[in-house]
Design a protein around this motif. Structure first.
Motif, PDB file in Angstrom:
ATOM      1  N   SER A 129       0.858  -1.187   0.000  1.00 35.18           N
ATOM      2  CA  SER A 129       0.000   0.000   0.000  1.00 35.18           C
ATOM      3  C   SER A 129       0.892   1.234   0.000  1.00 35.18           C
ATOM      4  CB  SER A 129      -0.906  -0.010   1.227  1.00 35.18           C
ATOM      5  OG  SER A 129      -0.134  -0.146   2.396  1.00 35.18           O
ATOM      6  N   GLY A 130       0.356   2.336  -0.479  1.00 37.62           N
ATOM      7  CA  GLY A 130       1.118   3.575  -0.508  1.00 37.62           C
ATOM      8  C   GLY A 130       2.247   3.568  -1.532  1.00 37.62           C
ATOM      9  N   ASP A 131       2.160   2.701  -2.533  1.00 42.18           N
ATOM     10  CA  ASP A 131       3.175   2.660  -3.588  1.00 42.18           C
ATOM     11  C   ASP A 131       2.477   2.740  -4.940  1.00 42.18           C
ATOM     12  OD1 ASP A 131       5.249   2.270  -5.328  1.00 42.18           O
ATOM     13  OD2 ASP A 131       5.825   0.291  -4.557  1.00 42.18           O
ATOM     14  N   HIS A 189       1.576  -2.747  -9.045  1.00 39.58           N
ATOM     15  CA  HIS A 189       0.361  -3.246  -9.681  1.00 39.58           C
ATOM     16  C   HIS A 189      -0.772  -3.388  -8.681  1.00 39.58           C
ATOM     17  CE1 HIS A 189       2.324  -5.218 -13.480  1.00 39.58           C
ATOM     18  NE2 HIS A 189       2.536  -3.920 -13.386  1.00 39.58           N
ATOM     19  N   ALA A 190      -0.414  -3.564  -7.425  1.00 40.54           N
ATOM     20  CA  ALA A 190      -1.431  -3.776  -6.393  1.00 40.54           C
ATOM     21  C   ALA A 190      -2.141  -2.476  -6.021  1.00 40.54           C
ATOM     22  CB  ALA A 190      -0.790  -4.391  -5.154  1.00 40.54           C
ATOM     23  N   ALA A 191      -1.606  -1.333  -6.478  1.00 43.00           N
ATOM     24  CA  ALA A 191      -2.122  -0.035  -6.032  1.00 43.00           C
ATOM     25  C   ALA A 191      -3.601   0.135  -6.364  1.00 43.00           C
ATOM     26  CB  ALA A 191      -1.305   1.091  -6.659  1.00 43.00           C
ATOM     27  N   ALA A 192      -4.059  -0.459  -7.472  1.00 41.08           N
ATOM     28  CA  ALA A 192      -5.448  -0.286  -7.902  1.00 41.08           C
ATOM     29  C   ALA A 192      -6.383  -1.305  -7.270  1.00 41.08           C
ATOM     30  CB  ALA A 192      -5.534  -0.373  -9.426  1.00 41.08           C
ATOM     31  N   GLY A 193      -5.861  -2.146  -6.381  1.00 42.28           N
ATOM     32  CA  GLY A 193      -6.696  -3.181  -5.784  1.00 42.28           C
ATOM     33  C   GLY A 193      -6.635  -4.483  -6.570  1.00 42.28           C
ATOM     34  N   VAL A 194      -7.435  -5.446  -6.159  1.00 43.27           N
ATOM     35  CA  VAL A 194      -7.389  -6.771  -6.777  1.00 43.27           C
ATOM     36  C   VAL A 194      -7.940  -6.737  -8.198  1.00 43.27           C
ATOM     37  CG1 VAL A 194      -8.008  -9.198  -6.518  1.00 43.27           C
ATOM     38  CG2 VAL A 194      -7.847  -7.741  -4.503  1.00 43.27           C
ATOM     39  N   GLN A 211       4.437 -10.566   2.405  1.00 47.45           N
ATOM     40  CA  GLN A 211       3.457 -10.165   3.425  1.00 47.45           C
ATOM     41  C   GLN A 211       2.331 -11.187   3.557  1.00 47.45           C
ATOM     42  OE1 GLN A 211       3.075  -6.037   1.633  1.00 47.45           O
ATOM     43  NE2 GLN A 211       3.326  -5.501   3.773  1.00 47.45           N
ATOM     44  N   PRO A 212       1.650 -11.170   4.725  1.00 46.27           N
ATOM     45  CA  PRO A 212       0.585 -12.155   4.966  1.00 46.27           C
ATOM     46  C   PRO A 212      -0.541 -12.022   3.957  1.00 46.27           C
ATOM     47  CG  PRO A 212       1.179 -10.980   6.991  1.00 46.27           C
ATOM     48  CD  PRO A 212       1.866 -10.270   5.873  1.00 46.27           C
ATOM     49  N   LYS A 213      -1.326 -13.076   3.825  1.00 45.04           N
ATOM     50  CA  LYS A 213      -2.492 -13.075   2.936  1.00 45.04           C
ATOM     51  C   LYS A 213      -3.340 -11.835   3.192  1.00 45.04           C
ATOM     52  CE  LYS A 213      -6.161 -16.118   1.354  1.00 45.04           C
ATOM     53  NZ  LYS A 213      -6.818 -17.420   1.514  1.00 45.04           N
ATOM     54  N   GLY A 214      -3.755 -11.166   2.103  1.00 42.21           N
ATOM     55  CA  GLY A 214      -4.549  -9.947   2.257  1.00 42.21           C
ATOM     56  C   GLY A 214      -3.730  -8.693   2.003  1.00 42.21           C
ATOM     57  N   GLU A 215      -2.407  -8.774   2.207  1.00 43.50           N
ATOM     58  CA  GLU A 215      -1.518  -7.649   1.897  1.00 43.50           C
ATOM     59  C   GLU A 215      -0.712  -8.007   0.656  1.00 43.50           C
ATOM     60  OE1 GLU A 215       0.586  -6.082   5.456  1.00 43.50           O
ATOM     61  OE2 GLU A 215      -0.667  -7.530   6.508  1.00 43.50           O
ATOM     62  N   ALA A 216      -0.424  -6.971  -0.178  1.00 45.71           N
ATOM     63  CA  ALA A 216      -0.026  -7.278  -1.551  1.00 45.71           C
ATOM     64  C   ALA A 216       1.404  -6.911  -1.932  1.00 45.71           C
ATOM     65  CB  ALA A 216      -0.990  -6.612  -2.517  1.00 45.71           C
ATOM     66  N   GLY A 217       2.309  -6.748  -1.017  1.00 51.06           N
ATOM     67  CA  GLY A 217       3.678  -6.415  -1.389  1.00 51.06           C
ATOM     68  C   GLY A 217       4.327  -7.533  -2.193  1.00 51.06           C
ATOM     69  N   CYS A 218       5.351  -7.167  -3.000  1.00 51.15           N
ATOM     70  CA  CYS A 218       6.056  -8.206  -3.755  1.00 51.15           C
ATOM     71  C   CYS A 218       7.466  -7.741  -4.093  1.00 51.15           C
ATOM     72  CB  CYS A 218       5.304  -8.549  -5.035  1.00 51.15           C
ATOM     73  SG  CYS A 218       5.241  -7.218  -6.239  1.00 51.15           S
ATOM     74  N   VAL A 219       8.251  -8.680  -4.607  1.00 47.93           N
ATOM     75  CA  VAL A 219       9.607  -8.382  -5.071  1.00 47.93           C
ATOM     76  C   VAL A 219       9.725  -8.832  -6.521  1.00 47.93           C
ATOM     77  CG1 VAL A 219      12.056  -8.889  -4.789  1.00 47.93           C
ATOM     78  CG2 VAL A 219      10.610  -8.604  -2.771  1.00 47.93           C
ATOM     79  N   LEU A 220      10.145  -7.897  -7.391  1.00 49.90           N
ATOM     80  CA  LEU A 220      10.400  -8.211  -8.800  1.00 49.90           C
ATOM     81  C   LEU A 220      11.839  -8.703  -8.931  1.00 49.90           C
ATOM     82  CD1 LEU A 220       9.812  -7.976 -11.920  1.00 49.90           C
ATOM     83  CD2 LEU A 220      10.659  -5.632 -11.734  1.00 49.90           C
ATOM     84  N   ILE A 221      12.018  -9.874  -9.506  1.00 50.90           N
ATOM     85  CA  ILE A 221      13.366 -10.414  -9.717  1.00 50.90           C
ATOM     86  C   ILE A 221      13.856  -9.954 -11.087  1.00 50.90           C
ATOM     87  CG2 ILE A 221      14.778 -12.501  -9.796  1.00 50.90           C
ATOM     88  CD1 ILE A 221      12.810 -13.816  -7.965  1.00 50.90           C
ATOM     89  N   ARG A 222      14.932  -9.166 -11.110  1.00 50.04           N
ATOM     90  CA  ARG A 222      15.365  -8.494 -12.333  1.00 50.04           C
ATOM     91  C   ARG A 222      16.645  -9.031 -12.938  1.00 50.04           C
ATOM     92  NH1 ARG A 222      13.455  -3.688 -14.004  1.00 50.04           N
ATOM     93  NH2 ARG A 222      15.472  -3.475 -15.001  1.00 50.04           N
ATOM     94  N   GLY A 223      17.393  -9.850 -12.187  1.00 50.78           N
ATOM     95  CA  GLY A 223      18.645 -10.317 -12.768  1.00 50.78           C
ATOM     96  C   GLY A 223      19.199 -11.535 -12.063  1.00 50.78           C
ATOM     97  N   LEU A 224      19.724 -12.484 -12.866  1.00 52.48           N
ATOM     98  CA  LEU A 224      20.345 -13.686 -12.333  1.00 52.48           C
ATOM     99  C   LEU A 224      21.744 -13.834 -12.903  1.00 52.48           C
ATOM    100  CD1 LEU A 224      17.622 -16.450 -12.896  1.00 52.48           C
ATOM    101  CD2 LEU A 224      18.016 -15.123 -10.808  1.00 52.48           C
ATOM    102  N   GLU A 225      22.628 -14.383 -12.068  1.00 46.10           N
ATOM    103  CA  GLU A 225      23.919 -14.846 -12.561  1.00 46.10           C
ATOM    104  C   GLU A 225      23.767 -16.347 -12.786  1.00 46.10           C
ATOM    105  OE1 GLU A 225      27.100 -13.908  -9.887  1.00 46.10           O
ATOM    106  OE2 GLU A 225      28.324 -15.565 -10.645  1.00 46.10           O
ATOM    107  N   PRO A 226      23.812 -16.804 -14.049  1.00 45.08           N
ATOM    108  CA  PRO A 226      23.573 -18.233 -14.324  1.00 45.08           C
ATOM    109  C   PRO A 226      24.589 -19.122 -13.612  1.00 45.08           C
ATOM    110  CG  PRO A 226      23.486 -16.937 -16.347  1.00 45.08           C
ATOM    111  CD  PRO A 226      24.024 -16.033 -15.277  1.00 45.08           C
TER     112      PRO A 226
END
Length: 211
Positions: free
Chosen positions: A55-57, A61-66, A97-112
DNA sequence: TTATAGATTGCCT
DNA sequence: GGCAATCTATAAT
């Protein structure tokens, strides 16, 4: 506990993901993303991530709700949110975050680390003109990473990344990054100033901007 | 119902 | 640096 190529791998507990995305993002650096396909293994060390808050971000994508697309974000932590962007690319996120809260982490790079050749083949199949591509760029950038690992929305959205049996999961092999850098997130138009991108400083598999 | 922007990438000039 | 690729969500008609 799982052993793979002499490394001891531990999956990450649900509680690891059930926290503030900023914390999860920082601690995902240096962890492994692993795809098991039959006998084959694709694996890479996470070198670049971004946190998106529940929330507050306004950039999240979660900003607009489900919506039908983002509902995984509002579910239990540790699951894959895969979305399609710009008509061309998939991006992989981990729900936090627990069910009901929508934070996430985007994975942008891997070292193979394993299956580099399979990653290269996956990218060549998608575009045969990619002969001579640099191996350190196989999974650098969120779209490339998904293509290299064969991650798509149909196949992987909602997958449990805390469960090694799911075929796509996150693991700790004991590696700890030496130096972590915080920068603004890439490619967004809102909340530009927030320092929510985390990279392993100096790693060649971090995308060029602010390496 | 139609238009537009978007957590990207790669090819073009 | 420009821009095309062309799915999805949301704003505008």
């Amino acid at each position: 506990m799982i052993k793979q190529r002499g490394r001891q791998l531990r999956s990450l507990p649900r509680s690891f993901f059930s926290r503030d995305p900023r914390r999860v993002a920082r601690e995902l650096l240096g962890k492994l993303l692993i795809r098991n396909r039959g006998k084959k293994v694709l694996a890479g060390r996470i070198v670049e991530v971004e946190a998106y808050l529940g929330s507050g971000d306004p950039a999240a994508h979660a900003a607009a709700g489900v919506t039908a697309r983002n509902r995984v974000l509002f579910g239990p932590p540790g699951h894959a949110y895969v979305y399609f962007i710009y008509g061309n690319h998939y991006c992989l996120n981990v729900s936090c975050q627990p069910k009901g809260e929508a934070g996430c982490v985007l994975i942008r790079g891997l070292e193979p680390l394993a299956g580099d050749l399979d990653m290269a083949w996956a990218r060549l199949r998608a575009n045969p003109r990619r002969r001579g591509m640099a191996m350190h760029e196989l999974a650098t950038g969120p779209g490339r990473l998904c293509q290299a690992m064969g991650i798509t929305r149909v196949r992987d959205n909602g997958r449990d990344l805390a469960d090694p049996r799911s075929g796509l999961w996150l693991a700790d092999d004991g590696f700890r990054p030496r130096r972590i850098r915080r920068t603004p997130r890439v490619g967004i138009k809102r909340a530009v100033a927030r320092l929510l991108r985390y990279t392993i400083a100096g790693n060649p598999c971090v995308s060029a901007k602010n390496r």
